[in-house]
Motif scaffolding. Structure first.
Motif, short mmCIF file in Angstrom:
data_model
loop_
_atom_site.label_atom_id
_atom_site.label_comp_id
_atom_site.label_asym_id
_atom_site.label_seq_id
_atom_site.Cartn_x
_atom_site.Cartn_y
_atom_site.Cartn_z
N GLU A 319 77.04 -86.47 4.21
CA GLU A 319 76.19 -85.48 3.56
C GLU A 319 74.71 -85.73 3.80
O GLU A 319 73.89 -84.82 3.64
N SER A 320 74.36 -86.96 4.19
CA SER A 320 72.95 -87.28 4.41
C SER A 320 72.40 -86.64 5.68
O SER A 320 71.19 -86.57 5.87
N GLY A 321 73.30 -86.22 6.56
CA GLY A 321 72.83 -85.49 7.74
C GLY A 321 73.02 -86.22 9.05
O GLY A 321 73.04 -85.59 10.10
N ALA A 322 73.17 -87.54 9.05
CA ALA A 322 73.36 -88.29 10.29
C ALA A 322 73.99 -89.63 9.95
O ALA A 322 73.75 -90.19 8.88
N VAL A 323 74.80 -90.14 10.88
CA VAL A 323 75.42 -91.45 10.74
C VAL A 323 74.99 -92.29 11.93
O VAL A 323 75.15 -91.88 13.09
N HIS A 324 74.45 -93.48 11.64
CA HIS A 324 73.87 -94.34 12.67
C HIS A 324 74.75 -95.58 12.89
O HIS A 324 75.33 -96.13 11.95
N TRP A 325 74.79 -96.01 14.14
CA TRP A 325 75.58 -97.17 14.53
C TRP A 325 74.77 -98.47 14.37
O TRP A 325 73.67 -98.59 14.89
N LYS A 326 75.30 -99.41 13.61
CA LYS A 326 74.86 -100.81 13.48
C LYS A 326 73.60 -101.01 12.65
O LYS A 326 73.48 -101.99 11.92
N THR A 327 72.63 -100.11 12.74
CA THR A 327 71.40 -100.25 11.96
C THR A 327 71.02 -98.89 11.39
O THR A 327 71.45 -97.85 11.92
N PRO A 328 70.20 -98.86 10.33
CA PRO A 328 69.82 -97.56 9.74
C PRO A 328 69.10 -96.62 10.69
O PRO A 328 69.09 -95.42 10.47
N ASP A 329 68.49 -97.17 11.76
CA ASP A 329 67.82 -96.32 12.74
C ASP A 329 68.47 -96.42 14.11
O ASP A 329 67.86 -96.12 15.13
N GLY A 330 69.75 -96.84 14.15
CA GLY A 330 70.46 -96.97 15.42
C GLY A 330 70.90 -95.63 15.99
O GLY A 330 70.63 -94.57 15.41
N PRO A 331 71.60 -95.65 17.12
CA PRO A 331 72.07 -94.41 17.74
C PRO A 331 72.93 -93.59 16.78
O PRO A 331 73.65 -94.13 15.95
N VAL A 332 72.84 -92.28 16.91
CA VAL A 332 73.54 -91.36 15.99
C VAL A 332 74.90 -90.98 16.57
O VAL A 332 75.03 -90.68 17.76
N LEU A 333 75.90 -90.98 15.69
CA LEU A 333 77.23 -90.55 16.08
C LEU A 333 77.32 -89.03 16.10
O LEU A 333 76.76 -88.36 15.23
N LYS A 334 78.02 -88.50 17.09
CA LYS A 334 78.34 -87.08 17.14
C LYS A 334 79.77 -86.92 16.64
O LYS A 334 80.71 -87.43 17.25
N LEU A 335 79.94 -86.23 15.52
CA LEU A 335 81.27 -86.06 14.95
C LEU A 335 82.08 -85.06 15.77
O LEU A 335 81.57 -84.02 16.21
N LEU A 336 83.37 -85.36 15.96
CA LEU A 336 84.30 -84.53 16.71
C LEU A 336 85.46 -84.13 15.80
O LEU A 336 85.68 -84.75 14.77
N SER A 337 86.21 -83.14 16.21
CA SER A 337 87.33 -82.67 15.40
C SER A 337 88.54 -83.59 15.55
O SER A 337 88.70 -84.29 16.56
N LEU A 338 89.39 -83.59 14.53
CA LEU A 338 90.67 -84.27 14.55
C LEU A 338 91.78 -83.23 14.67
O LEU A 338 91.58 -82.06 14.33
N PRO A 339 92.97 -83.63 15.11
CA PRO A 339 94.07 -82.67 15.23
C PRO A 339 94.74 -82.35 13.89
O PRO A 339 95.71 -81.61 13.86
#
Length: 343
Positions: A319-339
């Motif tokens: 809900e915060s708008g972005a999810v980052h890898w390893k650190t709060p300012d790390g690379p952003v994950l792109k969410l994909l669909s599940l089956p």
């Protein structure tokens, strides 16, 4: 892995690293084939625990999150083994054979899980043993998979997670166009040669990538005791029964289901990075909080570059708008669909 079988695979072009089949000489071709073609791979990165004896069903029913009674001769199912706090020590695929039940789980976890379960046998008529070398297990996936399996002789199972005998192989149809073949060791070379005429041989990582696409989590050493089953969507793929009765962690699992919304769920995501993420890596939501907002479950190289993954993510982080890898300012994950749908 059976050494005779390993030698056969080496002759067929397999490259190994620390005993795991990593590729057949052209990793990029295998990555592309897993995405759009038909692949064949050895599944020796999984081990198999055999449960035999008159009390094996009753014993497993009191230890596992799934309803063991549903693992019929023609049906396989997912499940988990939890701590008393409801945290998963292992995920697995379970099926019956002539001697009882076989549990397939990561080879790196087999010894510890087998030892722990054996501690609770007590006076039950149950024998727990390592059956990994007794059979060879092959994975075949893609648009040509069913036709290739059919050439071994026999009717290919049509419904997901049904089991049928096809030639020398016990064939489990997984979700989508994927099949697992359980073969006597002596029949495996012939089956491999027949199937490889129609498929691209591939390393075990390509099978793991297909599990990621299917939304099937695998608990590894880096994620043991991190998740209750619902965090990893296990109840959505038939791995949890809420009517079967007691097993370790059952109260916690039931409470998570009935006394409020699960605050973390597993999602499929892509990370554009030159550095491979690892199971257990932490994730962060956007905002001032330094607390972890999730964790990587499984990850493999993606066909388009970067890495695809399954990740358990705190709802508030999404809900915060972005999810980052390893650190709060790390690379952003792109969410994909599940089956399947995640509520």
């Amino acid at each position: 892995m059976n050494l005779t079988w390993q030698d056969f695979l080496r002759v067929a072009g397999a490259h190994f690293d620390n005993g795991q089949l990593v590729h057949f000489g052209n990793p990029q071709q295998e990555i592309a084939a897993a995405s759009s073609g038909t692949i064949l791979t050895d599944l020796s990165h999984f081990s198999v625990i055999q449960f035999s004896g008159d009390d094996s069903e009753t014993f497993l029913q009191g230890q596992l999150s799934c309803d063991v009674r549903q693992a019929l001769q023609n049906h396989a199912q997912f499940g988990s083994y939890c701590t008393p706090k409801g945290r998963m020590l292992a995920t697995f695929l379970l099926w019956r054979n002539a001697d009882g039940f076989q549990m397939q789980l990561p080879a790196s976890l087999r010894e510890a899980i087998q030892k722990r379960l054996s501690m609770y046998v007590l006076r039950s008529k149950v024998k727990v043993s390592d059956a990994s070398a007794v059979t060879v297990r092959l994975g075949i996936a893609g648009p040509g998979a069913a036709a290739a399996v059919a050439e071994l002789g026999g009717a290919v199972p049509e419904e997901d997670y049904t089991v049928a005998q096809v030639g020398p192989a016990n064939v489990i149809r997984l979700s989508g166009q994927r099949f697992e073949l359980v073969l006597p060791t002596e029949d495996a070379p012939g089956a491999w040669q027949a199937l490889s005429k129609h498929c691209t041989p591939a390393g075990s990582g390509r099978w793991e990538w297909l599990d990621i696409q299917a939304g099937i989590p695998t608990v590894t050493a880096g994620t043991q005791e991190q998740f209750v089953p619902q965090m990893a969507n296990l109840e959505l793929i038939g791995g949890v029964s809420f009517t079967k009765g007691c097993y370790p962690g059952q109260e916690i699992v039931a409470r998570s289901q009935y006394l409020g919304k699960v605050k973390r769920r597993m999602y499929r995501a892509h990370l554009q990075s030159d550095v491979s993420p690892q199971p257990g890596d932490v994730l962060f939501g956007q905002g001032p909080s330094e607390q972890s907002g999730g964790m990587v479950v499984n990850t493999q190289p993606a066909p388009e570059g970067g890495f695809d993954m399954l990740a358990v993510i705190l709802n508030a982080s999404l809900e915060s708008g972005a999810v980052h890898w390893k650190t709060p300012d790390g690379p952003v994950l792109k969410l994909l669909s599940l089956p399947y749908s995640v509520e």
